[in-house]
Design an enzyme around this catalytic site. Structure first.
Site, short mmCIF file in Angstrom:
data_model
loop_
_atom_site.label_atom_id
_atom_site.label_comp_id
_atom_site.label_asym_id
_atom_site.label_seq_id
_atom_site.Cartn_x
_atom_site.Cartn_y
_atom_site.Cartn_z
N ASP A 1 -20.73 90.28 81.08
CA ASP A 1 -21.83 90.58 80.16
C ASP A 1 -23.11 90.78 80.96
OD1 ASP A 1 -22.91 90.37 77.17
OD2 ASP A 1 -24.30 89.27 78.46
N TYR B 1 -31.49 92.86 82.96
CA TYR B 1 -31.12 91.90 84.03
C TYR B 1 -31.25 92.55 85.41
CZ TYR B 1 -28.77 89.52 80.07
OH TYR B 1 -28.47 88.94 78.86
N HIS C 1 -30.29 95.03 72.34
CA HIS C 1 -30.55 93.69 72.88
C HIS C 1 -31.27 92.75 71.90
CE1 HIS C 1 -30.87 91.67 77.06
NE2 HIS C 1 -30.89 90.75 76.13
N LYS D 1 -26.43 96.17 77.57
CA LYS D 1 -27.35 96.18 76.42
C LYS D 1 -28.51 97.15 76.62
CE LYS D 1 -26.36 91.24 76.27
NZ LYS D 1 -26.29 90.86 77.69
N1 LIG Z 1 -28.60 88.69 74.35
C1 LIG Z 1 -29.51 87.85 74.80
O1 LIG Z 1 -30.67 87.86 74.39
C2 LIG Z 1 -29.11 86.84 75.83
C3 LIG Z 1 -29.98 85.79 76.15
C4 LIG Z 1 -29.56 84.86 77.10
C5 LIG Z 1 -28.33 84.98 77.70
N2 LIG Z 1 -27.51 86.04 77.41
C6 LIG Z 1 -26.18 86.22 78.06
O2 LIG Z 1 -25.47 85.00 78.00
C7 LIG Z 1 -25.15 84.55 79.31
C8 LIG Z 1 -25.13 83.03 79.38
O3 LIG Z 1 -26.34 82.47 78.95
P1 LIG Z 1 -27.44 81.85 79.93
O4 LIG Z 1 -27.34 82.47 81.25
O5 LIG Z 1 -28.75 81.97 79.21
O6 LIG Z 1 -27.15 80.32 79.99
P2 LIG Z 1 -25.88 79.35 80.02
O7 LIG Z 1 -24.63 80.07 80.33
O8 LIG Z 1 -25.97 78.53 78.80
O9 LIG Z 1 -26.29 78.39 81.24
C9 LIG Z 1 -26.45 78.86 82.55
C10 LIG Z 1 -27.06 77.73 83.37
O10 LIG Z 1 -26.15 76.62 83.41
C11 LIG Z 1 -25.77 76.35 84.77
N3 LIG Z 1 -24.33 76.08 84.77
C12 LIG Z 1 -23.31 76.98 84.59
N4 LIG Z 1 -22.12 76.37 84.62
C13 LIG Z 1 -22.35 75.06 84.82
C14 LIG Z 1 -21.51 73.93 84.96
N5 LIG Z 1 -20.19 74.04 84.89
N6 LIG Z 1 -22.10 72.71 85.18
C15 LIG Z 1 -23.44 72.60 85.25
N7 LIG Z 1 -24.29 73.63 85.13
C16 LIG Z 1 -23.75 74.86 84.92
C17 LIG Z 1 -26.12 77.60 85.56
O11 LIG Z 1 -26.47 77.29 86.88
P3 LIG Z 1 -25.64 77.90 88.14
O12 LIG Z 1 -25.70 79.37 88.04
O13 LIG Z 1 -26.36 77.35 89.31
O14 LIG Z 1 -24.25 77.37 88.04
C18 LIG Z 1 -27.34 78.12 84.78
O15 LIG Z 1 -28.51 77.44 85.19
C19 LIG Z 1 -26.23 85.20 80.17
O16 LIG Z 1 -25.91 85.21 81.53
C20 LIG Z 1 -26.30 86.57 79.53
O17 LIG Z 1 -25.22 87.36 79.96
C21 LIG Z 1 -27.89 86.96 76.46
#
Ligand SMILES: NC(=O)c1ccc[n+]([C@@H]2O[C@H](COP(=O)([O-])OP(=O)(O)OC[C@H]3O[C@@H](n4cnc5c(N)ncnc54)[C@H](OP(=O)(O)O)[C@@H]3O)[C@@H](O)[C@H]2O)c1
Length: 278
Positions: free
Chosen positions: A50, A55, A114, A80
Site C-alpha cells: 500500500d 508518500y 486519498h 492513491k
Molecule cells: N489513507 C490514509 O490516509 C493513510 C493514513 C495513514 C496510513 N495509511 C497506510 O496505512 C499504513 C499503516 O499505517 P501507519 O504507517 O500510519 O501506522 P501503523 O502501521 O499503525 O504503525 C506503524 C508504526 O508502528 C511501528 N511498528 C510496526 N510494527 C511493529 C511491531 N511489530 N512492534 C512494534 N512497533 C511496530 C513502526 O515502526 P518501525 O517501522 O520502526 O517498525 C511504525 O512506527 C501506512 O504505511 C499507509 O500505507 C494510510
C-alpha cells in the site's frame, strides 16, 4: 478476498481478488528504506503493498518489485490520488498515468482517492475520472479513503460504480462501527490503516495483558484484530524482524480475547481524520 463495485441496479462490476494483508509504506522517506522494506516483505510472503503519491516512494515500490523477481501478476499494488491533485476529471487521468509511470507498471490493482476532495464540487468529477481509469484498465479496482458515512451516501448520486474499498484508520482503539456499516452497505470493504495507531499504542497496558494471555506480541494482537474484523490490514514497518513478526500475526488465534480487545475502544485518532469533514 473479493472486492467489487456495486452499480445502481445492484450488480457487481469489475471484481478483483485482494490479499487481505499487506505492507504499508508511509513514512519511508530515506533513500532505499522503502525498497529494502518491500524486498524483505516479499521474501517473507507479503503479496500486497500500500503506497500513495504523497508518500514519495511509488518509484521505490516499482523497483523493489522488479528486483524481487516476483511475478507482477501475483502481487497486488495499491496507490492513491493525492488530495491536492483531486481537483477535477482531467487531473485524475493525468495523475493516474503519472503513478503508472513512477511505479513502472502496466496497471495498478487498486487506486484510491486519498481523502474526500476539499471542494465538494470536485467530488463527482474526480470520481468520474476514477471510473474512466477503471474502464480503461489502467487500474483494476477503485476506491476511496477517509470517507465518512455521509461522503459515501453522497456518492450514490453520482457514481456509476460505487467504491470497492474505503481505507480509514481502524484498530482496537478506533473501531468505527458507523463507517464500517456504511462502507459495507455500499458493497465495499473496510481497509484498516494504522492498525497499530502509528505505533502510539503498541505499549498499551491492556493490549500487553491480552498478548501475554495469548502468548504473542502486542502488535500481533492489534493486527490480527483488524484482520479478523474483516478488514484489509496494512501495518507499516521498516524493520525486517517486525515486518516478519507482523505477517506472523495471521497464525495467531485471538478468538478467545475478542471481547477484551473490543473493550479497548476509546475513539483514539492517531493521525488525521477527514471522515467527519463536511
Ligand atoms: N489513507 C490514509 O490516509 C493513510 C493514513 C495513514 C496510513 N495509511 C497506510 O496505512 C499504513 C499503516 O499505517 P501507519 O504507517 O500510519 O501506522 P501503523 O502501521 O499503525 O504503525 C506503524 C508504526 O508502528 C511501528 N511498528 C510496526 N510494527 C511493529 C511491531 N511489530 N512492534 C512494534 N512497533 C511496530 C513502526 O515502526 P518501525 O517501522 O520502526 O517498525 C511504525 O512506527 C501506512 O504505511 C499507509 O500505507 C494510510
Amino acid at each position: 478476498m473479493r472486492i467489487s463495485h456495486l452499480t445502481p441496479d445492484g450488480q457487481e462490476a469489475y471484481s478483483h481478488e485482494v490479499p487481505q494483508f499487506g505492507l504499508g509504506v508511509f513514512l519511508m522517506s530515506e533513500e532505499g528504506e522503502c525498497r529494502n522494506s518491500v524486498l524483505h516483505a516479499l521474501k517473507v510472503g507479503y503479496t500486497h503493498i500500500d503506497t500513495a503519491r504523497v508518500y514519495g516512494n511509488e518509484d521505490e515500490v516499482g523497483k523493489a518489485v522488479k528486483e524481487s523477481g516476483v511475478d507482477r501478476d501475483s502481487l497486488f499494488i495499491t496507490t492513491k490520488l493525492r488530495r491536492g491533485h483531486a481537483t477535477g476529471y482531467d487531473e485524475v487521468l493525468e495523475h493516474c498515468q503519472k503513478s503508472l509511470e513512477l511505479l513502472d507498471m502496466d496497471y495498478i490493482d487498486l487506486y484510491l482517492v486519498h481523502a474526500p476532495p476539499e471542494d465538494p464540487e470536485h467530488r463527482s468529477p474526480v470520481w468520474k475520472g476514477m471510473e474512466y481509469c477503471l474502464e480503461q484498465g489502467w487500474v483494476k479496482a477503485i476506491g476511496v479513503s477517509n470517507y465518512g458515512a455521509a461522503h459515501i451516501e453522497a456518492m450514490k448520486e453520482y457514481a456509476t460504480y460505487m467504491p470497492c474499498v474505503n481505507q480509514v484508520e481502524f484498530n482496537p482503539w478506533l473501531q468505527r462501527p458507523d463507517i464500517k456499516k456504511a462502507t459495507e452497505a455500499a458493497g465495499a470493504r473496510l481497509m484498516a490503516y494504522s492498525p497499530l495507531a502509528r505505533g502510539q499504542k503498541v505499549d498499551d497496558a491492556g493490549l500487553a495483558e491480552i498478548a501475554e494471555r495469548l502468548g504473542c506480541t502486542p502488535a500481533q494482537v492489534a493486527i490480527k484484530f483488524c484482520y479478523d474484523e474483516g478488514c484489509i490490514t496494512i501495518p507499516k514497518s521498516s524493520n525486517p524482524s517486525r515486518i516478519t513478526e507482523n505477517i506472523q500475526s495471521l497464525d495467531v488465534d485471538i478468538s478467545s480475547e475478542m471481547d477484551a480487545i473490543r473493550a479497548l475502544e476509546c475513539n483514539y485518532v492517531s493521525g488525521w481524520d477527514p471522515t467527519s469533514e463536511p
